[in-house]
Design a protein around this motif. Structure first.
Motif, PDB file in Angstrom:
ATOM      1  N   PRO A  70       0.794  -1.236   0.000  1.00 18.84           N
ATOM      2  CA  PRO A  70       0.000   0.000   0.000  1.00 18.84           C
ATOM      3  C   PRO A  70       0.828   1.288   0.000  1.00 18.84           C
ATOM      4  N   ASP A  71       2.084   1.238   0.476  1.00 17.56           N
ATOM      5  CA  ASP A  71       2.873   2.475   0.564  1.00 17.56           C
ATOM      6  C   ASP A  71       3.866   2.646  -0.584  1.00 17.56           C
ATOM      7  N   PHE A  72       3.948   1.636  -1.450  1.00 18.36           N
ATOM      8  CA  PHE A  72       4.965   1.673  -2.514  1.00 18.36           C
ATOM      9  C   PHE A  72       4.351   1.501  -3.895  1.00 18.36           C
ATOM     10  N   LYS A  73       4.987   2.085  -4.871  1.00 14.99           N
ATOM     11  CA  LYS A  73       4.664   1.844  -6.282  1.00 14.99           C
ATOM     12  C   LYS A  73       5.892   1.181  -6.889  1.00 14.99           C
ATOM     13  N   THR A  74       5.721  -0.018  -7.442  1.00 16.34           N
ATOM     14  CA  THR A  74       6.888  -0.777  -7.918  1.00 16.34           C
ATOM     15  C   THR A  74       6.838  -1.025  -9.416  1.00 16.34           C
ATOM     16  N   SER A  75       8.025  -0.963 -10.008  1.00 16.05           N
ATOM     17  CA  SER A  75       8.179  -1.305 -11.414  1.00 16.05           C
ATOM     18  C   SER A  75       9.337  -2.295 -11.496  1.00 16.05           C
ATOM     19  N   ILE A  76       9.129  -3.398 -12.226  1.00 14.30           N
ATOM     20  CA  ILE A  76      10.204  -4.395 -12.347  1.00 14.30           C
ATOM     21  C   ILE A  76      10.762  -4.348 -13.766  1.00 14.30           C
ATOM     22  N   LEU A  77      12.070  -4.176 -13.847  1.00 11.30           N
ATOM     23  CA  LEU A  77      12.697  -4.064 -15.168  1.00 11.30           C
ATOM     24  C   LEU A  77      13.510  -5.316 -15.489  1.00 11.30           C
ATOM     25  N   PRO A  78      13.342  -5.834 -16.711  1.00  9.13           N
ATOM     26  CA  PRO A  78      14.088  -7.051 -17.075  1.00  9.13           C
ATOM     27  C   PRO A  78      15.510  -6.724 -17.517  1.00  9.13           C
ATOM     28  N   ILE A  79      16.193  -5.976 -16.699  1.00 13.26           N
ATOM     29  CA  ILE A  79      17.584  -5.615 -17.022  1.00 13.26           C
ATOM     30  C   ILE A  79      18.485  -6.438 -16.112  1.00 13.26           C
ATOM     31  N   GLY A  80      19.616  -6.884 -16.645  1.00 16.74           N
ATOM     32  CA  GLY A  80      20.496  -7.735 -15.842  1.00 16.74           C
ATOM     33  C   GLY A  80      19.730  -8.959 -15.365  1.00 16.74           C
ATOM     34  N   VAL A  92      15.559  -6.065 -12.006  1.00 21.19           N
ATOM     35  CA  VAL A  92      15.710  -5.034 -10.972  1.00 21.19           C
ATOM     36  C   VAL A  92      14.341  -4.452 -10.648  1.00 21.19           C
ATOM     37  N   ALA A  93      13.964  -4.476  -9.355  1.00 19.79           N
ATOM     38  CA  ALA A  93      12.702  -3.859  -8.936  1.00 19.79           C
ATOM     39  C   ALA A  93      12.997  -2.483  -8.372  1.00 19.79           C
ATOM     40  N   VAL A  94      12.217  -1.509  -8.812  1.00 19.34           N
ATOM     41  CA  VAL A  94      12.350  -0.145  -8.298  1.00 19.34           C
ATOM     42  C   VAL A  94      11.045   0.175  -7.585  1.00 19.34           C
ATOM     43  N   SER A  95      11.113   0.337  -6.266  1.00 18.51           N
ATOM     44  CA  SER A  95       9.909   0.552  -5.460  1.00 18.51           C
ATOM     45  C   SER A  95       9.952   1.950  -4.866  1.00 18.51           C
ATOM     46  N   TYR A  96       9.011   2.764  -5.271  1.00 17.19           N
ATOM     47  CA  TYR A  96       8.957   4.158  -4.819  1.00 17.19           C
ATOM     48  C   TYR A  96       8.049   4.258  -3.588  1.00 17.19           C
TER      49      TYR A  96
END
Ligand code: SAM
Length: 222
Positions: free
Chosen positions: A193-203, A206-210
């Motif tokens: 509920p507190d994060f917005k996540t995007s997962i990138l198929p790099i390497g 990598v998950a980036v959670s804001y």
């Protein structure tokens, strides 16, 4: 990720400084897993864009990613945790050799204990990088995320682990439990509920959670 794409992305990276190649060679020679070049390039870009004052890293290994992040944002201060004593010693040696000991504080011990201690000391961070035992990511996240300031980011490496996470058929038996844990971790991130996540198929993924600002959370809750 598709190997061809990853090779392409790695292949077009510009020539890098000698110290970076030296650390990559050291890691390879000692069989220490460090972040792949394409993934590292992306993480470094995020650090450059966000200019975090305080960074927390879980999983130092020989200090490679900590030194790369610090190089990208020279005013950042990094606390990084490593369980293995030999790798900790190597990290200290590498950080001192580059004169970065004032900016990078390496803590030796199990992150599961050290994160509790950092929280007890009231530490706060503007970026957290999780790159240690994959089976424990959820626990690392639980312990570290309360120390993250709002409007900041948690980066998790290896969240697609060798492609097995997206395609969990024919996963070698020794990886099955870990792959299941990473799948659960990704699901938790995407629905937090507190994060917005995007997962990138790099390497290796990598998950980036804001971490949203308080106003954004309140607005969403109505
Ligand atoms: N981030 C490093 C880099 O890219 O240069 C690579 C880190 S390596 C993939 C993972 C490291 O996490 C290993 O050196 C391992 O010893 C360490 N590690 C694993 N579990 C840990 C734990 N519970 N606490 C602290 N360190 C841990």
């Amino acid at each position: 990720m598709n190997e061809e794409i990853n090779n392409y992305l790695t292949g077009i990276l510009p020539e890098q400084e000698d110290w970076i190649t030296r650390l990559e060679t050291e890691a390879k020679a000692d069989h220490v897993p460090i972040m792949d070049r394409a993934g590292m390039n992306f993480v470094v870009q995020l650090v450059r864009l966000t200019r975090p004052e305080n960074i927390l890293e879980i999983g130092t290994a020989i200090g490679y990613s900590a030194l790369r992040m610090q190089d990208a944002s020279s005013d950042s201060f990094i606390v990084t945790i490593e369980k293995d004593e030999q790798r900790y010693m190597q990290a200290i040696k590498n950080i001192e050799a580059l004169g970065k000991q004032q900016q990078i504080n390496v803590i030796q011990g199990d992150a599961l204990d050290k994160l509790v201690e950092l929280a007890d000391q009231g530490k706060r961070f503007d970026l957290i990088f999780i790159d240690a035992a994959k089976g424990q990511y959820e626990r690392f996240f639980e312990l570290a995320s309360p120390m993250l300031n709002p409007n900041s980011v948690i980066i998790s490496d290896n969240v697609l682990f060798r492609g097995y996470v997206a395609n969990p058929v024919d996963v070698p038996k020794r990886y099955q439990k870990m792959v299941e844990k990473i799948r659960n971790y990704n699901k938790m991130l995407m629905n937090h509920p507190d994060f917005k996540t995007s997962i990138l198929p790099i390497g290796d993924g990598v998950a980036v959670s804001y971490k949203m600002k308080e106003e954004e959370v309140l607005l969403r809750e109505g």
